[in-house]
Design a protein around this motif. Sequence first.
Motif, PDB file in Angstrom:
ATOM      1  N   PHE A 134      23.123  27.706  25.648  1.00  0.00           N
ATOM      2  CA  PHE A 134      23.333  27.588  24.197  1.00  0.00           C
ATOM      3  C   PHE A 134      22.023  27.829  23.483  1.00  0.00           C
ATOM      4  N   ARG A 135      22.136  28.035  22.166  1.00  0.00           N
ATOM      5  CA  ARG A 135      20.935  28.159  21.341  1.00  0.00           C
ATOM      6  C   ARG A 135      20.780  26.881  20.522  1.00  0.00           C
ATOM      7  N   ALA A 136      19.531  26.465  20.285  1.00  0.00           N
ATOM      8  CA  ALA A 136      19.271  25.253  19.514  1.00  0.00           C
ATOM      9  C   ALA A 136      19.982  25.347  18.170  1.00  0.00           C
ATOM     10  N   GLY A 137      20.743  24.300  17.825  1.00  0.00           N
ATOM     11  CA  GLY A 137      21.493  24.276  16.569  1.00  0.00           C
ATOM     12  C   GLY A 137      22.992  24.410  16.789  1.00  0.00           C
ATOM     13  N   GLN A 138      23.401  24.855  17.985  1.00  0.00           N
ATOM     14  CA  GLN A 138      24.844  25.029  18.249  1.00  0.00           C
ATOM     15  C   GLN A 138      25.509  23.689  18.599  1.00  0.00           C
ATOM     16  N   SER A 139      26.824  23.692  18.575  1.00  0.00           N
ATOM     17  CA  SER A 139      27.579  22.462  18.851  1.00  0.00           C
ATOM     18  C   SER A 139      28.506  22.673  20.044  1.00  0.00           C
ATOM     19  N   MET A 140      29.144  21.583  20.452  1.00  0.00           N
ATOM     20  CA  MET A 140      30.150  21.684  21.516  1.00  0.00           C
ATOM     21  C   MET A 140      31.265  20.677  21.218  1.00  0.00           C
ATOM     22  N   ILE A 141      32.431  20.916  21.803  1.00  0.00           N
ATOM     23  CA  ILE A 141      33.546  19.980  21.642  1.00  0.00           C
ATOM     24  C   ILE A 141      33.614  19.126  22.902  1.00  0.00           C
ATOM     25  N   VAL A 142      33.569  17.807  22.719  1.00  0.00           N
ATOM     26  CA  VAL A 142      33.654  16.885  23.850  1.00  0.00           C
ATOM     27  C   VAL A 142      35.075  16.324  23.884  1.00  0.00           C
ATOM     28  N   THR A 143      35.747  16.464  25.029  1.00  0.00           N
ATOM     29  CA  THR A 143      37.099  15.922  25.202  1.00  0.00           C
ATOM     30  C   THR A 143      37.076  14.858  26.288  1.00  0.00           C
ATOM     31  N   LEU A 144      37.601  13.676  25.962  1.00  0.00           N
ATOM     32  CA  LEU A 144      37.703  12.606  26.960  1.00  0.00           C
ATOM     33  C   LEU A 144      38.899  12.913  27.845  1.00  0.00           C
ATOM     34  N   LEU A 145      38.720  12.808  29.148  1.00  0.00           N
ATOM     35  CA  LEU A 145      39.809  13.112  30.091  1.00  0.00           C
ATOM     36  C   LEU A 145      40.435  11.797  30.536  1.00  0.00           C
ATOM     37  N   ASP A 146      41.728  11.633  30.264  1.00  0.00           N
ATOM     38  CA  ASP A 146      42.436  10.438  30.701  1.00  0.00           C
ATOM     39  C   ASP A 146      41.738   9.143  30.258  1.00  0.00           C
ATOM     40  N   PRO A 147      41.435   9.005  28.957  1.00  0.00           N
ATOM     41  CA  PRO A 147      40.699   7.811  28.504  1.00  0.00           C
ATOM     42  C   PRO A 147      41.556   6.548  28.579  1.00  0.00           C
ATOM     43  N   PRO A 148      40.920   5.374  28.721  1.00  0.00           N
ATOM     44  CA  PRO A 148      41.682   4.125  28.812  1.00  0.00           C
ATOM     45  C   PRO A 148      42.398   3.755  27.510  1.00  0.00           C
ATOM     46  N   GLU A 149      41.979   4.306  26.386  1.00  0.00           N
ATOM     47  CA  GLU A 149      42.715   4.091  25.128  1.00  0.00           C
ATOM     48  C   GLU A 149      42.565   5.345  24.277  1.00  0.00           C
ATOM     49  N   THR A 150      43.496   5.489  23.323  1.00  0.00           N
ATOM     50  CA  THR A 150      43.417   6.634  22.407  1.00  0.00           C
ATOM     51  C   THR A 150      44.015   6.197  21.070  1.00  0.00           C
ATOM     52  N   ASP A 151      43.811   6.986  20.020  1.00  0.00           N
ATOM     53  CA  ASP A 151      44.448   6.675  18.729  1.00  0.00           C
ATOM     54  C   ASP A 151      44.868   7.980  18.066  1.00  0.00           C
ATOM     55  N   ALA A 152      45.366   7.875  16.833  1.00  0.00           N
ATOM     56  CA  ALA A 152      45.926   9.050  16.153  1.00  0.00           C
ATOM     57  C   ALA A 152      44.881  10.140  15.931  1.00  0.00           C
ATOM     58  N   LYS A 153      43.602   9.786  15.973  1.00  0.00           N
ATOM     59  CA  LYS A 153      42.541  10.781  15.718  1.00  0.00           C
ATOM     60  C   LYS A 153      42.242  11.641  16.942  1.00  0.00           C
ATOM     61  N   GLY A 154      42.810  11.254  18.083  1.00  0.00           N
ATOM     62  CA  GLY A 154      42.716  12.121  19.262  1.00  0.00           C
ATOM     63  C   GLY A 154      41.486  11.907  20.123  1.00  0.00           C
ATOM     64  N   ASN A 155      41.446  12.703  21.198  1.00  0.00           N
ATOM     65  CA  ASN A 155      40.449  12.500  22.256  1.00  0.00           C
ATOM     66  C   ASN A 155      39.311  13.494  22.219  1.00  0.00           C
ATOM     67  N   GLN A 156      39.193  14.254  21.137  1.00  0.00           N
ATOM     68  CA  GLN A 156      38.080  15.196  21.110  1.00  0.00           C
ATOM     69  C   GLN A 156      37.349  15.213  19.783  1.00  0.00           C
ATOM     70  N   ARG A 157      36.056  15.516  19.851  1.00  0.00           N
ATOM     71  CA  ARG A 157      35.209  15.626  18.657  1.00  0.00           C
ATOM     72  C   ARG A 157      34.181  16.735  18.880  1.00  0.00           C
ATOM     73  N   SER A 158      33.769  17.354  17.779  1.00  0.00           N
ATOM     74  CA  SER A 158      32.651  18.304  17.836  1.00  0.00           C
ATOM     75  C   SER A 158      31.347  17.545  17.677  1.00  0.00           C
ATOM     76  N   PHE A 159      30.337  17.935  18.415  1.00  0.00           N
ATOM     77  CA  PHE A 159      28.991  17.367  18.235  1.00  0.00           C
ATOM     78  C   PHE A 159      27.961  18.478  18.333  1.00  0.00           C
ATOM     79  N   SER A 160      26.976  18.433  17.454  1.00  0.00           N
ATOM     80  CA  SER A 160      25.821  19.308  17.625  1.00  0.00           C
ATOM     81  C   SER A 160      25.093  18.859  18.877  1.00  0.00           C
ATOM     82  N   ILE A 161      24.521  19.800  19.576  1.00  0.00           N
ATOM     83  CA  ILE A 161      23.770  19.455  20.791  1.00  0.00           C
ATOM     84  C   ILE A 161      22.352  19.084  20.352  1.00  0.00           C
ATOM     85  N   ALA A 162      21.939  17.850  20.690  1.00  0.00           N
ATOM     86  CA  ALA A 162      20.628  17.370  20.230  1.00  0.00           C
ATOM     87  C   ALA A 162      19.514  17.693  21.221  1.00  0.00           C
TER      88      ALA A 162
END
Length: 240
Positions: A31-59
């Motif tokens: 990746f190039r500095a400044g880009q982001s990625m989507i993190v998805t939790l696999l089989d999490p112990p709990e979940t809610d209506a907002k779902g199991n994935q979020r975008s995060f900039s890579i720090a």
Amino acid sequence: MPAHETRFLSREQIAEGTMAFRFAKPAGFNFRAGQSMIVTLLDPPETDAKGNQRSFSIASAPAEADLAIATRMRDTAFKRVLKAMPEGTRVQIRGPAGSFVLDEGERRPAVFIAGGIGITPFVSMLRQSAIEPLERKLYLLYSNRRPEDAAFLRELMALEQRNSNYRIVVTMSGTEEARESWNGERGRIDKAMLERTLVDLLVPVYYVAGPPAMVEAMQGPLAGAGVKTEDIRCDEFFGY
Ligand SMILES: Cc1cc2nc3c(=O)[nH]c(=O)nc-3n(C[C@H](O)[C@H](O)[C@H](O)COP(=O)(O)OP(=O)(O)OC[C@H]3O[C@@H](n4cnc5c(N)ncnc54)[C@H](O)[C@@H]3O)c2cc1C
């Protein structure tokens, strides 16, 4: 965007209510500095209506061995799971995504404007520039409500000693509610603060990152100063 399965390595509190998380960098994830990625939790112990994935900039910097993200720890299922998951937990990452990167070959100064957790893409850029110095000036204007909210503050201030082309200006907009004392700039980043920091407001390329309201609020002073639209790059953290 390619999907990779990887492992959670470690977590660390980096400001009040704010944590950084490290993941193993999968082979072939470039990746190039400044880009982001989507993190998805696999089989999490709990979940809610907002779902199991979020975008995060890579720090983390591209040159670092691991991938790091940082986030405000709000009380959502996704973040509760992130906060509690054991080392070695499998997660999926997709990316890299986005064009919020420094243009190669550009020599004009870059001015980074960060509101709160919007600091993350700039942490990656500044860490990378400490490893591979750039032939351009870098300015960071970093705004938080209180000193205790300011993630990566010590590291970003210390980088000034290692890079004579880099200058940081830190401001707090809510010191009346702060527990830690603050002797630096106060108030929001505005045209007057930009004028005190920069020789000519029309020369640099501006990079603005953070929650959408902050990114939008910064357009006014920049446009008011006559900065051309094509010299303002924005990274809005939708979801805040
Ligand atoms: C490019 C990018 C980079 C980001 N980088 C960071 C970062 O470095 N650190 C950080 O803390 N946060 C970052 N965010 C925001 C992050 O993805 C979360 O939305 C945020 O952390 C709030 O999550 P939550 O669980 O606390 O809140 P919630 O209340 O659960 O809010 C998240 C909600 O926003 C929704 N959402 C996600 N993306 C979008 C979108 N593009 N448009 C509309 N709605 C959307 C999600 O589906 C979810 O429902 C980034 C977002 C984007 C798009």
